[in-house]
Design an enzyme around this catalytic site. Structure first.
Site, PDB file in Angstrom:
ATOM      1  N   LYS A  94     -28.315  16.107 -49.193  1.00 33.89           N
ATOM      2  CA  LYS A  94     -27.281  15.674 -48.243  1.00 33.89           C
ATOM      3  C   LYS A  94     -26.920  14.245 -48.539  1.00 33.89           C
ATOM      4  CE  LYS A  94     -24.608  16.167 -44.754  1.00 33.89           C
ATOM      5  NZ  LYS A  94     -23.551  15.738 -45.701  1.00 33.89           N
ATOM      6  N   LYS A 118     -33.487   7.480 -45.896  1.00 33.68           N
ATOM      7  CA  LYS A 118     -32.607   7.411 -44.732  1.00 33.68           C
ATOM      8  C   LYS A 118     -32.581   8.756 -44.014  1.00 33.68           C
ATOM      9  CE  LYS A 118     -28.434   5.972 -45.692  1.00 33.68           C
ATOM     10  NZ  LYS A 118     -26.972   5.823 -45.913  1.00 33.68           N
ATOM     11  N   LYS A 130     -26.321  12.358 -53.608  1.00 35.10           N
ATOM     12  CA  LYS A 130     -25.111  11.526 -53.529  1.00 35.10           C
ATOM     13  C   LYS A 130     -24.213  11.880 -54.687  1.00 35.10           C
ATOM     14  CE  LYS A 130     -23.508   8.081 -51.012  1.00 35.10           C
ATOM     15  NZ  LYS A 130     -23.815   7.723 -49.630  1.00 35.10           N
ATOM     16  N   GLY A 169     -18.381  12.219 -46.799  1.00 37.97           N
ATOM     17  CA  GLY A 169     -17.613  11.075 -47.286  1.00 37.97           C
ATOM     18  C   GLY A 169     -18.470   9.851 -47.543  1.00 37.97           C
ATOM     19  N   ASP A 170     -17.851   8.858 -48.125  1.00 30.96           N
ATOM     20  CA  ASP A 170     -18.436   7.534 -48.339  1.00 30.96           C
ATOM     21  C   ASP A 170     -17.216   6.644 -48.647  1.00 30.96           C
ATOM     22  OD1 ASP A 170     -21.343   6.307 -48.780  1.00 30.96           O
ATOM     23  OD2 ASP A 170     -20.082   5.395 -50.296  1.00 30.96           O
ATOM     24  N   THR A 214     -21.362   6.248 -37.957  1.00 28.26           N
ATOM     25  CA  THR A 214     -22.084   5.218 -38.720  1.00 28.26           C
ATOM     26  C   THR A 214     -21.937   3.860 -38.029  1.00 28.26           C
ATOM     27  OG1 THR A 214     -21.443   6.485 -40.669  1.00 28.26           O
ATOM     28  CG2 THR A 214     -22.512   4.370 -41.051  1.00 28.26           C
TER      29      THR A 214
HETATM   30  N1  GLU Z   1     -22.134   8.331 -46.952  1.00 26.48           N
HETATM   31  C1  GLU Z   1     -22.882   8.255 -45.752  1.00 26.48           C
HETATM   32  C2  GLU Z   1     -24.216   7.601 -46.014  1.00 26.48           C
HETATM   33  O1  GLU Z   1     -24.280   6.678 -46.824  1.00 26.48           O
HETATM   34  C3  GLU Z   1     -22.960   9.586 -45.010  1.00 26.48           C
HETATM   35  C4  GLU Z   1     -23.532  10.733 -45.759  1.00 26.48           C
HETATM   36  C5  GLU Z   1     -23.418  12.065 -45.052  1.00 26.48           C
HETATM   37  O2  GLU Z   1     -22.926  12.124 -43.936  1.00 26.48           O
HETATM   38  O3  GLU Z   1     -23.872  13.041 -45.647  1.00 26.48           O
HETATM   39  O4  GLU Z   1     -25.232   7.887 -45.441  1.00 26.48           O
END
Ligand code: GLU
Length: 449
Positions: A94, A118, A130, A169-170, A214
């Site tokens: 994830k 995390k 990722k 997303g990111d 976030t």
């Molecule tokens: N990109 C976000 C992070 O750095 C969210 C990742 C997600 O929701 O899977 O955690």
């Protein structure tokens, strides 16, 4: 001088350096975690016997592929994309997808590595992964973005799935991009598999409060850090770097709790608005019009715009780096503390350099590292997966309440772990150890795989 590594861990780190040449951000992320783990090997000798640290530093699977697409002039363009499936001991991989010209394997690996810990801290069943591409969305038309996303998914679809790997997303990937990616996945597979992607729109399987999560989560963590020191956000002056999704919703929640947020930024410059940022205007410019932050200063008299400015020179009580990696240096940390900053919380991933982190810890201010502070985003993604699995959708209030509880729990876990290991209030040690131990115990239980 970097802090020393435990004598058992130094060779592990040297091995990572040799095996992953040139991937400096990945090296930095690994070193930061290893620096916390010495005492863990004493408490859990089975982790050393099972070579858990060596294993966790090596991704389970790495996918690198070509993304050809046609721009609006009919020219063929080629980008490179990545998906690093780092660790699935706790659940399906994830983590988000990042579209930015700086993306290369070392960035995706640092992000994927941090994501393991995390995600473990959220307490929810998600592994770490990722992805991303060196595609630059800046200045691209909507149809170019769509064609790029469709081409990328034409390869990626075979590697992901609701029980395998669940992207989101990111930086550079928001709801628009997720829509195009999910649409292409649906078309190729002939399956409306909502749980394969998170960060979806509310009309098509998304979760309330995911967009805000976030940023809101960052502020819930700040509240807990301040509470632990007998303080609150009310009346505090905050500075937030960035002006993307994380920054905007961190500003929104900080203001709702009585803070005065006076500055934010983008990669071109900084705005300082002593009256407090006008959130509606900021959202209009960034989310609706997709313009640069300089437009904010043009629209509002009395606001200063510092082209190429350094946001950390703006005096504040609370600093929230919500832009990107290594945006806050040792010198910036010194300036912040000298000017009275009492708390720093990272909405972005690894925004503070190792020198900066050391400075904050030595100064004894409240410092919350990204893997704990910004975990609310991915935690709410896991809540989105829960809703998708039960074909349900929860109210905003309920989802936000779940997020708040998760952040309070993460704070408590980090604090208690830091105390257990003799450094109460050191959230770096607390987050690294608590996240690592959870994933490591699962790895031991699952055997040598
Ligand atoms: N990109 C976000 C992070 O750095 C969210 C990742 C997600 O929701 O899977 O955690």
């Amino acid at each position: 001088m970097p802090a020393g590594l435990d004598e058992k861990l130094e060779p592990v780190y040297q091995h990572v350096l040799r095996r992953n040449p040139g991937e400096t951000e990945f090296h930095q992320a690994v070193r930061e975690v290893l620096e916390s783990l010495g005492p863990v090997l004493v408490k859990y000798p089975e982790f050393a016997e099972q070579k858990i640290i060596e294993r966790i530093c090596e991704p389970e699977r790495q996918i690198i592929f070509r993304v050809p697409w046609q721009d609006d002039r009919g020219q063929v363009q080629i980008n490179r994309a990545f998906r690093v499936e780092f660790n699935s001991a706790l659940g399906p991989y994830k983590g988000g997808m990042r579209f930015h010209p700086s993306v290369y394997l070392g960035i995706i690996k640092f992000l994927g590595f941090e994501q393991i810990f995390k995600n473990a801290l959220t307490g929810l069943p998600i592994g770490g992964g990722k992805g991303g591409s060196d595609f630059d969305p800046k200045g691209k038309s909507d149809s170019e973005i769509m064609r790029f996303c469709q081409s990328l998914m034409t390869e990626l679809y075979r590697h992901i799935g609701e029980y395998t790997d669940v992207p989101a997303g990111d930086i550079g990937v928001g709801q628009r991009e997720i829509g195009y990616l999910f649409g292409q996945y649906k078309r190729i597979t002939n399956r409306y598999e909502s749980g394969v992607f998170t960060g979806k729109g509310l009309d098509w399987g998304g979760s309330c409060a995911r967009t805000e999560a976030t940023g809101y989560g960052t502020i819930f963590f700040v509240q807990e850090m301040l509470k632990a020191r007998g303080q609150s956000l009310d009346g505090k002056t905050c500075v937030v770097s960035g002006s993307g999704n994380v920054a905007v919703y961190a500003i929104e929640k900080a203001m709702a709790l009585g803070a005065r947020v006076i500055a934010c930024s983008d990669s071109d410059g900084v705005i300082v608005d002593q009256d407090g940022i006008d959130l509606d205007l900021l959202k209009q410019i960034k989310e609706v019009e997709r313009r640069r932050i300089s437009a904010y200063a043009q629209e509002r008299p009395g606001v200063s715009y510092l082209e190429d400015g350094n946001i950390w020179t703006v005096p504040c009580d609370v600093a929230l780096p919500c832009a990107t990696q290594n945006e806050l240096t040792g010198k910036d940390a010194e300036t912040l503390v000298k000017q009275g900053c009492i708390a720093v919380a990272e909405g972005a991933n690894m925004p503070t350099t190792p020198e900066g982190i050391r400075f904050f810890l030595e100064a004894g201010i409240a410092y919350g590292p990204g893997k704990a502070v910004n975990a609310g985003g991915v935690a709410t993604s896991a809540l989105e997966m829960q809703q998708n699995a039960s074909r349900d959708s929860w109210s905003f209030e309920y989802t936000e309440q779940r997020l708040r509880e998760i952040m309070i729990n993460i704070h408590r876990t980090c604090y208690e772990t830091s105390a257990e290991f003799g450094v109460p209030g050191n959230y770096v040690v607390g987050a690294n150890i608590a996240g690592f131990v959870k994933a490591a115990r699962a790895m031991v239980a699952l055997g040598l795989i």
